[in-house]
Design a protein around this motif. Structure first.
Motif, PDB file in Angstrom:
ATOM      1  N   MET A  59      76.345  59.198  19.881  1.00 49.29           N
ATOM      2  CA  MET A  59      75.931  59.278  21.275  1.00 49.29           C
ATOM      3  C   MET A  59      74.435  59.556  21.318  1.00 49.29           C
ATOM      4  O   MET A  59      73.843  60.017  20.331  1.00 49.29           O
ATOM      5  N   LEU A  60      73.832  59.274  22.477  1.00 42.15           N
ATOM      6  CA  LEU A  60      72.445  59.678  22.685  1.00 42.15           C
ATOM      7  C   LEU A  60      72.344  60.415  24.011  1.00 42.15           C
ATOM      8  O   LEU A  60      73.053  60.104  24.966  1.00 42.15           O
ATOM      9  N   ALA A  61      71.484  61.404  24.036  1.00 40.35           N
ATOM     10  CA  ALA A  61      71.237  62.178  25.249  1.00 40.35           C
ATOM     11  C   ALA A  61      69.740  62.425  25.356  1.00 40.35           C
ATOM     12  O   ALA A  61      69.107  62.862  24.390  1.00 40.35           O
ATOM     13  N   CYS A  62      69.172  62.123  26.517  1.00 42.20           N
ATOM     14  CA  CYS A  62      67.732  62.291  26.724  1.00 42.20           C
ATOM     15  C   CYS A  62      67.482  63.571  27.513  1.00 42.20           C
ATOM     16  O   CYS A  62      68.010  63.741  28.612  1.00 42.20           O
ATOM     17  N   LEU A  63      66.668  64.462  26.957  1.00 46.07           N
ATOM     18  CA  LEU A  63      66.360  65.731  27.613  1.00 46.07           C
ATOM     19  C   LEU A  63      64.855  65.910  27.743  1.00 46.07           C
ATOM     20  O   LEU A  63      64.100  65.608  26.812  1.00 46.07           O
ATOM     21  N   ASN A  64      64.448  66.408  28.900  1.00 48.00           N
ATOM     22  CA  ASN A  64      63.034  66.689  29.142  1.00 48.00           C
ATOM     23  C   ASN A  64      62.579  67.825  28.229  1.00 48.00           C
ATOM     24  O   ASN A  64      63.275  68.838  28.092  1.00 48.00           O
ATOM     25  N   ARG A  65      61.417  67.660  27.632  1.00 39.70           N
ATOM     26  CA  ARG A  65      60.939  68.664  26.688  1.00 39.70           C
ATOM     27  C   ARG A  65      60.555  69.977  27.366  1.00 39.70           C
ATOM     28  O   ARG A  65      60.322  70.985  26.695  1.00 39.70           O
ATOM     29  N   SER A  66      60.490  69.989  28.701  1.00 40.06           N
ATOM     30  CA  SER A  66      60.204  71.233  29.418  1.00 40.06           C
ATOM     31  C   SER A  66      61.465  72.068  29.634  1.00 40.06           C
ATOM     32  O   SER A  66      61.394  73.208  30.094  1.00 40.06           O
ATOM     33  N   SER A  67      62.618  71.505  29.290  1.00 40.91           N
ATOM     34  CA  SER A  67      63.894  72.186  29.496  1.00 40.91           C
ATOM     35  C   SER A  67      64.181  73.177  28.374  1.00 40.91           C
ATOM     36  O   SER A  67      63.978  72.883  27.193  1.00 40.91           O
ATOM     37  N   SER A  68      64.680  74.356  28.743  1.00 42.07           N
ATOM     38  CA  SER A  68      65.054  75.346  27.727  1.00 42.07           C
ATOM     39  C   SER A  68      66.236  74.845  26.904  1.00 42.07           C
ATOM     40  O   SER A  68      66.361  75.175  25.717  1.00 42.07           O
ATOM     41  N   CYS A 127      78.525  66.793  19.376  1.00 37.90           N
ATOM     42  CA  CYS A 127      77.699  65.968  18.491  1.00 37.90           C
ATOM     43  C   CYS A 127      76.812  66.812  17.584  1.00 37.90           C
ATOM     44  O   CYS A 127      76.309  67.863  17.993  1.00 37.90           O
ATOM     45  N   ARG A 128      76.608  66.319  16.377  1.00 37.51           N
ATOM     46  CA  ARG A 128      75.661  66.909  15.436  1.00 37.51           C
ATOM     47  C   ARG A 128      74.382  66.078  15.483  1.00 37.51           C
ATOM     48  O   ARG A 128      74.412  64.858  15.333  1.00 37.51           O
ATOM     49  N   VAL A 129      73.256  66.725  15.714  1.00 43.89           N
ATOM     50  CA  VAL A 129      71.983  66.015  15.849  1.00 43.89           C
ATOM     51  C   VAL A 129      71.608  65.337  14.534  1.00 43.89           C
ATOM     52  O   VAL A 129      71.605  65.963  13.476  1.00 43.89           O
ATOM     53  N   GLU A 130      71.278  64.038  14.627  1.00 47.90           N
ATOM     54  CA  GLU A 130      70.865  63.270  13.460  1.00 47.90           C
ATOM     55  C   GLU A 130      69.390  62.892  13.518  1.00 47.90           C
ATOM     56  O   GLU A 130      68.675  62.992  12.529  1.00 47.90           O
ATOM     57  N   GLU A 131      68.936  62.436  14.682  1.00 53.58           N
ATOM     58  CA  GLU A 131      67.546  62.021  14.843  1.00 53.58           C
ATOM     59  C   GLU A 131      67.041  62.476  16.202  1.00 53.58           C
ATOM     60  O   GLU A 131      67.826  62.646  17.146  1.00 53.58           O
ATOM     61  N   THR A 132      65.710  62.649  16.310  1.00 56.50           N
ATOM     62  CA  THR A 132      65.128  63.114  17.572  1.00 56.50           C
ATOM     63  C   THR A 132      63.839  62.356  17.907  1.00 56.50           C
ATOM     64  O   THR A 132      62.749  62.940  17.953  1.00 56.50           O
ATOM     65  N   PRO A 133      63.926  61.050  18.156  1.00 55.34           N
ATOM     66  CA  PRO A 133      62.726  60.313  18.583  1.00 55.34           C
ATOM     67  C   PRO A 133      62.300  60.776  19.975  1.00 55.34           C
ATOM     68  O   PRO A 133      63.104  61.358  20.722  1.00 55.34           O
ATOM     69  N   THR A 134      61.049  60.544  20.313  1.00 54.89           N
ATOM     70  CA  THR A 134      60.544  60.945  21.620  1.00 54.89           C
ATOM     71  C   THR A 134      60.055  59.735  22.399  1.00 54.89           C
ATOM     72  O   THR A 134      59.702  58.703  21.829  1.00 54.89           O
ATOM     73  N   GLY A 135      60.040  59.890  23.715  1.00 53.01           N
ATOM     74  CA  GLY A 135      59.516  58.847  24.591  1.00 53.01           C
ATOM     75  C   GLY A 135      59.032  59.482  25.876  1.00 53.01           C
ATOM     76  O   GLY A 135      59.817  60.108  26.593  1.00 53.01           O
ATOM     77  N   GLY A 136      57.736  59.374  26.152  1.00 57.33           N
ATOM     78  CA  GLY A 136      57.199  59.978  27.367  1.00 57.33           C
ATOM     79  C   GLY A 136      57.424  61.477  27.387  1.00 57.33           C
ATOM     80  O   GLY A 136      57.057  62.194  26.456  1.00 57.33           O
ATOM     81  N   THR A 137      58.080  61.953  28.441  1.00 55.06           N
ATOM     82  CA  THR A 137      58.311  63.391  28.613  1.00 55.06           C
ATOM     83  C   THR A 137      59.597  63.869  27.954  1.00 55.06           C
ATOM     84  O   THR A 137      59.908  65.057  27.998  1.00 55.06           O
ATOM     85  N   HIS A 138      60.359  62.954  27.344  1.00 57.38           N
ATOM     86  CA  HIS A 138      61.688  63.292  26.854  1.00 57.38           C
ATOM     87  C   HIS A 138      61.855  63.132  25.338  1.00 57.38           C
ATOM     88  O   HIS A 138      61.134  62.369  24.698  1.00 57.38           O
ATOM     89  N   VAL A 140      64.889  61.996  22.714  1.00 56.90           N
ATOM     90  CA  VAL A 140      66.180  61.311  22.667  1.00 56.90           C
ATOM     91  C   VAL A 140      66.969  61.897  21.498  1.00 56.90           C
ATOM     92  O   VAL A 140      66.624  61.681  20.336  1.00 56.90           O
ATOM     93  N   PHE A 141      68.002  62.644  21.809  1.00 57.58           N
ATOM     94  CA  PHE A 141      68.828  63.246  20.768  1.00 57.58           C
ATOM     95  C   PHE A 141      69.918  62.257  20.362  1.00 57.58           C
ATOM     96  O   PHE A 141      70.777  61.900  21.173  1.00 57.58           O
TER      97      PHE A 141
END
Length: 253
Positions: A59-68, A127-138, A140-141
């Motif tokens: 799965m993928l989930a996009c989270l804003n990097r300003s989020s705790s 889910c167990r995190v495998e990769e964490t690419p970034t895009g803009g403000t987010h 992508v887990f």
């Protein structure tokens, strides 16, 4: 023709407000992303969530990097995806706010990985995190699913800035289609608006089209004829001002 030609990116991006309005027309499900760090629960509402792969299940989930919750997922290396049911809009609102104890009064079941999963969710995926690419403000887990379950029911939907049932999404889409039909004069002035014809062209339910015509009647864009038929109202300066003032009232409060 050179198919390898690189098209340069435009120097000016789409206006953020316009972009938000446009992408809001993409209906999606609603989830709450949860995790735990040092015994403290974290969670946030997210709609930018999708299945990614079947082999392995990801799965993928996009989270804003300003989020705790973003920082907590990075640290924990594991997260839960709670797919909300149609009667859980209150949870979507609660976890969408910043600050406070979002889990106060919310029953959860702790997964084998220690992640708090919301009771009553339509579906749950750990889910167990495998990769964490970034895009803009987010960020992508990308996560490999280690556990998944679901129950019978209907999902909560998010469309044009509002939570609702999937049926509500269809009603809004029908209204937009009928409004465009009326304003575009696809049925000439003086001719009856045929809900069945409009429904067929708009690929919508005739009942939703009829309700949209009733709503447009209240907004003075449609009038009723002597036999009760729906007719497009002539566009006048007074009508234009009325519609504009109504929109300002809705948008500005």
């Amino acid at each position: 023709m050179n198919t390898n030609q690189v098209v340069p990116a435009p120097e000016v991006a789409v206006d953020p407000a316009a972009f938000r309005h446009v992408v809001g027309h993409f209906a999606s499900g609603v989830t709450v992303i949860t995790t735990v760090v040092d015994g403290e629960y974290y969670g946030t509402t997210a709609s930018a969530v999708s299945s990614l792969s079947m082999e392995p299940p990801m799965m993928l989930a996009c989270l804003n990097r300003s989020s705790s919750t973003h920082d907590a997922v990075l640290k924990a290396g594991v997260f839960g995806i709670n797919i909300l049911a149609e009667d859980q809009s209150d949870l979507a609102m609660k976890f969408g706010r910043k600050g406070g104890d979002k889990f106060d009064g919310v029953p959860v079941t702790v997964s084998a990985e220690g992640v708090p999963m919301l009771d009553g969710a339509l579906a749950s995926i750990v889910c167990r995190v495998e990769e964490t690419p970034t895009g803009g403000t987010h960020t992508v887990f990308l996560g490999v699913a280690t556990d998944a379950s679901a129950r019978a029911g209907e999902p909560l939907a998010y469309f044009r800035g509002a939570f609702g049932r999937l049926e509500r999404v269809k009603e809004i889409a029908a209204y937009d289609a009928v409004r465009d039909w009326v304003l575009g004069r696809r049925t000439p002035l003086g001719s009856a608006l045929d809900p069945v014809e409009i429904a067929a062209q708009a690929k919508s339910d005739p009942h939703n089209v009829h309700n949209a015509l009733v709503k447009l009647t209240a907004e003075s864009l449609v009038v009723r004829g002597d036999k009760g038929e729906f007719l497009s109202a002539p566009i006048t300066r007074e009508l234009t001002d009325s519609v504009y003032d109504g929109r300002l009232t809705i948008e500005l409060g």
